[in-house]
Design an enzyme around this catalytic site. Structure first.
Site, PDB file in Angstrom:
ATOM      1  N   ARG A  59       2.924   3.174  -2.299  1.00 46.38           N
ATOM      2  CA  ARG A  59       1.857   3.561  -3.216  1.00 46.38           C
ATOM      3  C   ARG A  59       2.364   3.381  -4.644  1.00 46.38           C
ATOM      4  NH1 ARG A  59      -0.660   2.738   0.456  1.00 46.38           N
ATOM      5  NH2 ARG A  59      -2.077   4.050   1.680  1.00 46.38           N
ATOM      6  N   HIS A  88      -0.788  -6.620  -3.403  1.00 44.92           N
ATOM      7  CA  HIS A  88      -1.126  -5.671  -2.326  1.00 44.92           C
ATOM      8  C   HIS A  88      -1.345  -6.412  -1.004  1.00 44.92           C
ATOM      9  CE1 HIS A  88      -2.806  -1.372  -1.657  1.00 44.92           C
ATOM     10  NE2 HIS A  88      -2.299  -1.850  -0.531  1.00 44.92           N
TER      11      HIS A  88
END
Length: 309
Positions: free
Chosen positions: A224, A272
């Site tokens: 994260r 990502h």
């Protein structure tokens, strides 16, 4: 008939409709799957945090909300969500994360960037240490962290894993708590972040903790973005405390073009992609959880609201 509402805008209905129907059929579940079901008739909700559905109050008969993503920080704090919430852990997601983490760990371990930067006709031998002499630390020993840590251990790396609660995993040194975190960081020539995002883990890797790493450590973050304080990482890279960082997640996504990570020579930005939920394998997990719910069995990967994941 079991009524399943598909309430996700990303991943799309077009991507998931057919795999979900196949998975329901394979599990022998009599399911009506739709994007438009009256709230009081919904038995299960297939969900992703970018959904337009934010108020769960009308779904009075819903037995569970089944998240399509591993991360649940975008929904777990929703006060209207009183139904059981399950996060996604599936074979495709796990294998993708293992492959990304292993590939970039080996890239930094073998210092492949060193050779890519020196294609100039100059013969400069560089012999990396063996894996057995390159300590790796994985912060986060959930399903993905454990799988990555065990894989790296099997390749010969001495792996330390840290988690909030004590774990016992064959082949790993498992630590927990504040003192354990400092110890885990102190040996990490390669540090891998696979923690969930909670109030306790936000800004975990600040200037103080970056200074606890061995000088010249490398960081991989497929977990994260807010686990790392961006400015502190840039300062540590500039000072030489951190040699390189490969980052797949960020506080703001897409990462703005003006963000200093893009231009920093010691940072690799990935968009990502460390691991994606695969429709075919995720659909099987959704179907299995609905089967369990209908049979009165425990749901897989149920979120603990008090812990946030």
């Amino acid at each position: 008939m079991i009524n399943v509402l598909y309430a996700a805008t990303s991943p799309t209905w077009e991507e998931y409709e057919a795999p979900l129907r196949r998975a329901f059929d394979a599990a022998g579940l009599p399911v009506t799957l739709s994007r438009d079901i009256a709230p009081e008739q919904v038995d299960y909700i297939v969900y992703a945090p970018k959904s337009d559905l934010t108020d769960f109050t009308p779904y009075t008969n819903t037995k569970a909300v089944l998240n399509l993503w591993a991360g649940v920080e975008g929904i777990v704090g929703n006060q209207t969500l009183t139904q059981p919430l399950c996060r996604m852990v599936d074979h495709g997601l796990e294998r993708g994360m293992i492959e990304w983490v292993t590939g970039h760990t080996l890239r930094h371990h073998l210092d492949i960037d060193y050779f890519l930067a020196r294609q100039s006709g100059s013969w400069e031998p560089f012999v990396p240490p063996l894996a057995q002499d390159r300590p790796v630390t994985v912060l986060g020993l959930g399903e993905l962290g454990r799988a990555c840590a065990v894989t790296l251990s099997q390749l010969g790396f001495p792996v330390t894993g840290w988690s909030r609660t004590q774990k016992q995993i064959d082949g790993l040194t498992c630590l927990s708590g504040p003192d354990g975190l400092e110890q885990a960081l102190s040996t990490a020539q390669i540090l891998i972040l696979l923690l969930p995002l909670t109030a306790e883990t936000t800004d975990l890797l600040d200037s103080t903790r970056l200074a606890q790493l061995p000088k010249g450590a490398c960081i991989l973050n497929p977990g994260r973005g807010p686990l790392i304080v961006d400015a502190a990482l840039i300062a540590a890279l500039d000072s030489g405390q951190i040699a390189r960082a490969t980052l797949d997640v960020f506080r703001q996504e897409p990462l703005p073009p003006e963000h200093p990570f893009w231009a920093h020579p010691q940072v690799t930005v990935c968009p990502h992609i460390a691991s994606e939920t695969r429709a075919s394998t995720a659909a099987e997990v959704i179907a299995e959880n609905i089967r369990r719910g209908e049979a009165g069995e425990d749901l897989l990967f149920r979120v603990d609201r008090t812990r946030g994941y």
